[in-house]
Design an enzyme around this catalytic site. Sequence first.
Site, PDB file in Angstrom:
ATOM      1  N   ARG A   1      16.715   1.943   3.329  1.00 48.11           N
ATOM      2  CA  ARG A   1      18.184   1.912   3.303  1.00 48.11           C
ATOM      3  C   ARG A   1      18.758   2.705   2.124  1.00 48.11           C
ATOM      4  O   ARG A   1      19.881   2.475   1.692  1.00 48.11           O
ATOM      5  CB  ARG A   1      18.701   0.460   3.309  1.00 48.11           C
ATOM      6  CG  ARG A   1      18.198  -0.341   4.509  1.00 48.11           C
ATOM      7  CD  ARG A   1      18.946  -1.624   4.718  1.00 48.11           C
ATOM      8  NE  ARG A   1      20.341  -1.395   5.053  1.00 48.11           N
ATOM      9  CZ  ARG A   1      20.779  -1.042   6.269  1.00 48.11           C
ATOM     10  NH1 ARG A   1      19.936  -0.833   7.260  1.00 48.11           N
ATOM     11  NH2 ARG A   1      22.065  -0.880   6.475  1.00 48.11           N
ATOM     12  N   LEU A   2      17.988   3.665   1.645  1.00 42.73           N
ATOM     13  CA  LEU A   2      18.485   4.564   0.604  1.00 42.73           C
ATOM     14  C   LEU A   2      19.074   5.800   1.291  1.00 42.73           C
ATOM     15  O   LEU A   2      18.513   6.901   1.256  1.00 42.73           O
ATOM     16  CB  LEU A   2      17.348   4.938  -0.365  1.00 42.73           C
ATOM     17  CG  LEU A   2      16.732   3.747  -1.105  1.00 42.73           C
ATOM     18  CD1 LEU A   2      15.583   4.210  -1.990  1.00 42.73           C
ATOM     19  CD2 LEU A   2      17.795   3.022  -1.938  1.00 42.73           C
TER      20      LEU A   2
END
Length: 198
Positions: free
Chosen positions: A175-176
């Site tokens: 989720r970066l």
Amino acid sequence: MFEPNTNDPFVQFNKWFTEAKAAEPHDANAMAVATADSDGRPSARIVLLKGLDDRGFVFYTNYESRKGLEMTLNPFAALCFHWKTLGRQVRVEGPVTTVTDFESDHYFASRPRLSQTGAWASQQSRPLTSRKVLLDAVAKFETEYSGREIPRPPYWKGTRVIPLQIEFWQSGEYRLHDRYRFARSAEGRDWTVTRLNP
């Protein structure tokens, strides 16, 4: 990793849109359109992008529908494209305006004939007692315009969303994600580009 190499969000959008049309099996031009009523209560639905140039993003609707009435009262909208196979989203926000009658007439004339009669028959967003009532209305307009060109209903027209913000979102591991916002203070002004936290 995604980093835009342009200060023009329309250049970036067209690049992603071309890739989406090659990758998405259906309706790469599908987008959520969010509007709000006079009390600020939002509503959203999926429509199809039907025009794009450096003025903005165009879709067509019945202006007596919920979204049409909301855009008349509160002339702003937000769009969101989601291309799942590419792990991408594009968000657009800005004021709306109607396109010219010429543009609306031209697009309406390109639609299938049953879609044209459907635009006359459907009282979009309003209560309907049965599907038969709708189909009877379609048949009525098919008879009325038999053998001749079907004119565009005066309430059916194009909407142009004039973007003041366009955000590009590329999914990342853990989720970066990579997020870049292009923003300007008004139409015709220069864009500033800001990287955002995921």
